[in-house]
Write an enzyme that holds these catalytic residues in place. Structure first.
Site, PDB file in Angstrom:
ATOM      1  N   GLU A 158       0.862  -1.191   0.000  1.00  0.00           N
ATOM      2  CA  GLU A 158       0.000   0.000   0.000  1.00  0.00           C
ATOM      3  C   GLU A 158       0.893   1.234   0.000  1.00  0.00           C
ATOM      4  OE1 GLU A 158      -3.418  -0.260   2.401  1.00  0.00           O
ATOM      5  OE2 GLU A 158      -3.894   1.867   2.265  1.00  0.00           O
ATOM      6  N   ARG A 159       0.647   2.119  -0.962  1.00  0.00           N
ATOM      7  CA  ARG A 159       1.478   3.328  -1.124  1.00  0.00           C
ATOM      8  C   ARG A 159       2.960   2.972  -1.278  1.00  0.00           C
ATOM      9  NH1 ARG A 159      -3.217   5.760  -2.219  1.00  0.00           N
ATOM     10  NH2 ARG A 159      -4.621   5.604  -0.456  1.00  0.00           N
ATOM     11  N   ASN A 201      -3.220  -1.845   7.673  1.00  0.00           N
ATOM     12  CA  ASN A 201      -4.487  -2.456   7.243  1.00  0.00           C
ATOM     13  C   ASN A 201      -4.178  -3.949   7.149  1.00  0.00           C
ATOM     14  OD1 ASN A 201      -5.783   0.048   6.989  1.00  0.00           O
ATOM     15  ND2 ASN A 201      -4.997   0.310   4.907  1.00  0.00           N
ATOM     16  N   GLU A 282     -10.861   4.318   8.982  1.00  0.00           N
ATOM     17  CA  GLU A 282     -10.946   3.983   7.559  1.00  0.00           C
ATOM     18  C   GLU A 282     -11.451   2.560   7.346  1.00  0.00           C
ATOM     19  OE1 GLU A 282      -6.975   4.970   6.080  1.00  0.00           O
ATOM     20  OE2 GLU A 282      -7.607   7.057   5.828  1.00  0.00           O
ATOM     21  N   ARG A 315      -2.052   3.338  17.016  1.00  0.00           N
ATOM     22  CA  ARG A 315      -2.093   4.532  16.176  1.00  0.00           C
ATOM     23  C   ARG A 315      -3.196   5.506  16.558  1.00  0.00           C
ATOM     24  NH1 ARG A 315      -2.576   3.957  10.381  1.00  0.00           N
ATOM     25  NH2 ARG A 315      -0.809   5.229   9.791  1.00  0.00           N
ATOM     26  N   ARG A 333     -12.031  16.779  10.267  1.00  0.00           N
ATOM     27  CA  ARG A 333     -11.247  15.577  10.536  1.00  0.00           C
ATOM     28  C   ARG A 333     -10.010  15.887  11.378  1.00  0.00           C
ATOM     29  NH1 ARG A 333      -8.572  12.091   5.768  1.00  0.00           N
ATOM     30  NH2 ARG A 333      -6.653  11.485   6.840  1.00  0.00           N
ATOM     31  N   ASP A 362      -3.007  14.243   7.282  1.00  0.00           N
ATOM     32  CA  ASP A 362      -2.440  13.034   6.697  1.00  0.00           C
ATOM     33  C   ASP A 362      -1.252  13.332   5.779  1.00  0.00           C
ATOM     34  OD1 ASP A 362      -2.137  10.423   6.087  1.00  0.00           O
ATOM     35  OD2 ASP A 362      -3.884  10.252   4.787  1.00  0.00           O
ATOM     36  N   GLU A 384       4.764   9.683  13.838  1.00  0.00           N
ATOM     37  CA  GLU A 384       4.788   8.894  12.608  1.00  0.00           C
ATOM     38  C   GLU A 384       5.118   9.819  11.442  1.00  0.00           C
ATOM     39  OE1 GLU A 384       1.680   5.852  12.032  1.00  0.00           O
ATOM     40  OE2 GLU A 384       1.493   6.544   9.966  1.00  0.00           O
ATOM     41  N   GLU A 390       3.958   9.537  -0.295  1.00  0.00           N
ATOM     42  CA  GLU A 390       2.573   9.333  -0.728  1.00  0.00           C
ATOM     43  C   GLU A 390       1.943  10.590  -1.336  1.00  0.00           C
ATOM     44  OE1 GLU A 390      -0.001   7.848   2.327  1.00  0.00           O
ATOM     45  OE2 GLU A 390      -1.803   8.144   1.125  1.00  0.00           O
ATOM     46  N   GLU A 509       6.009  22.338  -2.708  1.00  0.00           N
ATOM     47  CA  GLU A 509       4.913  23.067  -2.059  1.00  0.00           C
ATOM     48  C   GLU A 509       4.413  24.180  -2.980  1.00  0.00           C
ATOM     49  OE1 GLU A 509       5.854  25.560   1.344  1.00  0.00           O
ATOM     50  OE2 GLU A 509       3.935  25.050   2.265  1.00  0.00           O
ATOM     51  N   TRP A 540     -13.533  12.116   2.972  1.00  0.00           N
ATOM     52  CA  TRP A 540     -12.325  11.925   3.789  1.00  0.00           C
ATOM     53  C   TRP A 540     -12.045  13.115   4.703  1.00  0.00           C
ATOM     54  CZ3 TRP A 540     -11.385   7.067   3.250  1.00  0.00           C
ATOM     55  CH2 TRP A 540     -11.685   6.445   2.032  1.00  0.00           C
TER      56      TRP A 540
HETATM   57  O1  GCW Z   1      -3.490   8.381   4.133  1.00  0.00           O
HETATM   58  C1  GCW Z   1      -3.935   7.135   4.326  1.00  0.00           C
HETATM   59  C2  GCW Z   1      -3.346   6.317   3.238  1.00  0.00           C
HETATM   60  C3  GCW Z   1      -3.738   4.907   3.427  1.00  0.00           C
HETATM   61  C4  GCW Z   1      -3.182   4.473   4.780  1.00  0.00           C
HETATM   62  C5  GCW Z   1      -3.741   5.372   5.851  1.00  0.00           C
HETATM   63  C6  GCW Z   1      -3.129   5.077   7.194  1.00  0.00           C
HETATM   64  C7  GCW Z   1      -2.414   2.304   5.373  1.00  0.00           C
HETATM   65  O2  GCW Z   1      -3.788   6.799   2.015  1.00  0.00           O
HETATM   66  O3  GCW Z   1      -3.190   4.154   2.395  1.00  0.00           O
HETATM   67  O4  GCW Z   1      -3.484   3.139   5.046  1.00  0.00           O
HETATM   68  O5  GCW Z   1      -3.456   6.694   5.562  1.00  0.00           O
HETATM   69  O6  GCW Z   1      -2.144   5.700   7.528  1.00  0.00           O
HETATM   70  O7  GCW Z   1      -3.620   4.192   7.892  1.00  0.00           O
END
Ligand code: GCW
Length: 675
Positions: A158-159, A201, A282, A315, A333, A362, A384, A390, A509, A540
């Site tokens: 993922e990513r 995930n 999520e 987390r 959010r 995020d 983190e 990403e 940026e 989101w």
């Molecule tokens: O920003 C999102 C990402 C997801 C990621 C999530 C997270 C692993 O797009 O891909 O899932 O954050 O950090 O849990």
């Protein structure tokens, strides 16, 4: 060349003869442990390899002290046990003493891991042609210095932007752990002491008997390098994998199931670092499903790993995307993490660390520091970061991230009116007297021979380790260490890579999202490329609230979502008012007309236009500057990087024109200076 790529900054390329002549190093190596899988043994071999590479000298490795001049690597205890005398002060866990002033070079760790780190530091000096006599001790700023891989069991990541997983394929762990060990070597060389190998995930299938055995093999491959392995858990596993009717964290059968799994895991991985948990976010399952608290969920795992000395990274990235609604002015959010965790401070077991993304949303191109750090006073915390780019160009764009991370780590939260700098005071554990605290970074290396998909992206991994060791380190100095280790000592190469890298985040940026409005990339799917229209009306909660005359999230207490009130009072007051909010975070905290005049004297909209032209202009200079290195960098890396930088220059124009046109259409205000 592929092999060189895998060695990353540990290439130990042969130095020029005139430099080698000044080296004057001892004529043998003594590694004070003869067990082949021990970090000190490995350190001995690494010293041998590095010195052979950089200096062209073959040194033997012995395992007992000798009388002659030697490079001794081991723990302080092992050294003094052999009658050795050292000036090493009391060291902290993983710390080391490096003394090159005597006839014997002393590389002494508080533990074996520290000794290995010392060996890498000595080699880093030698490989940069630095033979200065030094004698100093260094200790890590924090005990937790981890990386997180978002690797899926099927081998995808993922990513991930660098090919398939080096850990998993076809729902099992890989049989050949060569790359795993090579990765551990890189991580060790920058002081990383833990890794979570699977995606947050998480797929419960990792807990099958076969996969637990496979994890054992992965841990075996990484252990000599002092890197402990942990895993991500799926909260619903007792039900989906275990066949129980429930995954309620307070249900006895669920508790028993997790303890049983944990016991089995520790049979395969006796030094397992612990668990990482993403819950109730999520779409992931979690304790809230059963009206239990997040602390109830975390404590369940904490108790299971406690007897083994394991920890739980829990987390804070918890938010409910099904209940965010942009038509509600107060929905935000960014509030979610503090809202979820504020009242739980004090409820977490002492082997739990709440892992907090650096910003409240995020991994955006610019965010304010997460205010959650101020609320976790009785709870350990870790930050983190994301080495995987990403939202930052996915390794197709050069973006050196250390300057971005520094804006967060150097930020003073002024908790209870006292100095509370996030890196130095909070993550070090000093501010609230915590032994467990520190750093995690999402890294997502893959099978690509550059590890991250492109050559220059590796400066980010290198910088991450150096910063986790010492958040006060200078981001240019570590970039230059990395550059010399990876590209050699040529001054022009050093200057050019420094210039490009140090301009890169600012440029990115500029041609993506300005003034704290977020990255303005596609939010619905791949998080790549310009898509400002997707930044509103999405579920989101990543919104800009751009309308025909104004833009920005009103996060004030008096009129907005109240987010600014989540900071300690001094900081809250600063962000509450437009006058004291810095331009670069204006639209993060305030909703203003496009014609609002910034501290810089420009209007918001004109800043957007100008910044996009500036950013694209800077990016367009990258290929030209890189081209000047022809012949100074080997052909393969020269060509591959040139290809990327040309692509970036082009894509920056796409970004520029998309964003400028979009806001021109929305606002109806022409670009005054762009032409
Ligand atoms: O920003 C999102 C990402 C997801 C990621 C999530 C997270 C692993 O797009 O891909 O899932 O954050 O950090 O849990």
């Amino acid at each position: 060349a592929a092999e060189d790529g895998l060695n990353a900054w540990l290439r130990y390329a042969r130095l020029p003869d005139n430099i080698i002549r000044q080296a004057g190093i001892p004529s043998s190596i003594v590694a004070l442990n003869s067990t082949e899988t021990s970090p000190v043994f490995v350190a001995g071999l690494e010293l041998q390899r590095g010195i052979k590479g950089a200096l062209g000298t073959n040194l033997d490795v012995a395992h007992k002290s000798n009388k002659g001049s030697s490079i001794v690597v081991g723990t302080v205890d092992a050294f003094t046990a052999t009658g050795g005398k050292t000036g090493a002060p009391e060291l902290e866990e993983d710390g080391f003493w490096l003394d090159t002033t005597g006839k014997t070079v002393q590389i002494l760790g508080q533990n074996e891991r520290g000794a290995l780190y010392g060996a890498f530091e000595y080699l880093s000096m030698l490989a940069q042609g630095n033979f200065t006599k030094v004698a100093y001790a260094t200790n890590p700023s924090a005990s937790i210095r981890w990386v997180n891989q978002w690797d899926n069991m099927d081998g995808t990541i993922e990513r991930g932007y660098a090919g398939l997983s080096i850990f998993f394929k076809n729902n099992t762990t890989v049989a050949n752990t060569t790359r795993v060990a090579e990765y551990a070597r890189l991580l060790a060389s920058i002081g990383i002491n833990g890794i979570v190998v699977n995606n947050v995930n998480a797929n419960p299938i990792l807990l099958s008997d076969e996969n637990m055995a496979g994890l054992g093999k992965i841990a075996d491959a990484m252990r000599p390098w002092g890197v402990r392995v942990g895993i991500s858990l799926n909260f619903a596993s007792p039900q989906t994998l275990g066949g129980l009717p429930t995954f309620d964290p307070l249900d006895k059968s669920v508790v028993a199931w997790w303890h049983d799994q944990t016991d089995k895991l520790y049979k395969h991985v006796p030094d397992m670092a612990g668990y990482l948990v993403k819950a109730n976010s999520e779409g992931q399952p979690g304790p809230i499903t059963y009206n239990r608290t997040l602390a109830d969920g975390a404590n369940l795992f904490a108790k299971a790993v406690k007897p083994y000395g394991g920890i739980v990274m829990f987390r804070a990235f918890v938010y409910d995307y099904q209940h965010l609604n942009e038509s509600n002015w107060k929905d935000d959010r960014a509030n979610a993490a503090v809202d979820h965790f504020r009242d739980l401070d004090g409820e977490f077991d002492d082997n739990i660390i709440v892992q907090v993304k650096y910003g409240p949303i995020d991994f955006q191109v610019r965010e304010p520091a997460s205010p959650l750090f101020a609320h976790l006073q009785q709870t350990s915390s870790a930050i983190e970061l994301q080495v995987s780019q990403e939202y930052l160009g996915q390794q197709c764009h050069l973006v050196y991230l250390a300057p971005l991370w520094k804006t967060i780590l150097d930020f003073d939260l002024r908790i209870d009116g006292e100095k509370s700098v996030i890196g130095e005071d909070v993550l070090s554990g000093k501010r609230f007297n915590k032994k467990l605290s520190g750093y995690a970074a999402v890294v997502n290396v893959g099978q690509n021979t550059t590890w991250l998909g492109t050559h220059l992206a590796m400066s980010n991994l290198y910088a991450y380790g150096r910063i986790a060791w010492d958040p006060t380190v200078d981001e240019v100095a570590i970039l230059q260490d990395w550059t010399r280790l990876t590209y050699g000592l040529n001054r022009k190469v050093l200057d050019t890579i420094t210039e490009l890298s140090m301009q890169s985040w600012v440029a990115y940026e500029n041609y993506t999202g300005n003034l704290g409005v977020q990255t303005l990339t596609d939010i619905t799917y791949n998080h790549y490329g310009p898509n400002p229209q997707s930044m509103d009306n999405n579920p989101w909660g990543q919104w800009t609230r751009a309308d025909s005359d104004s833009i920005g999230m009103d996060r004030t207490v008096w009129n907005g979502t109240g987010f600014s009130g989540q900071y300690p009072s001094e900081v809250a007051a600063r962000f509450e008012s437009i006058e004291t909010t810095p331009d670069d975070l204006l639209l993060w905290f305030h909703h203003v007309p496009y014609t609002h005049v910034l501290k810089s004297g420009k209007t918001v909209i004109q800043h957007f236009y100008d910044a996009h032209y500036d950013g694209a202009e800077t990016a367009s200079s990258f290929p030209r500057k890189w081209t000047s290195l022809k012949g100074l960098v080997d052909t393969q890396r020269f060509e591959e990087m040139l290809f990327r930088l040309e692509y970036q220059a082009g894509h920056a124009i796409v970004w520029r024109d998309s964003i400028v046109q979009f806001y021109n259409n929305v606002s109806g205000i022409p670009t005054a200076a762009a032409a």
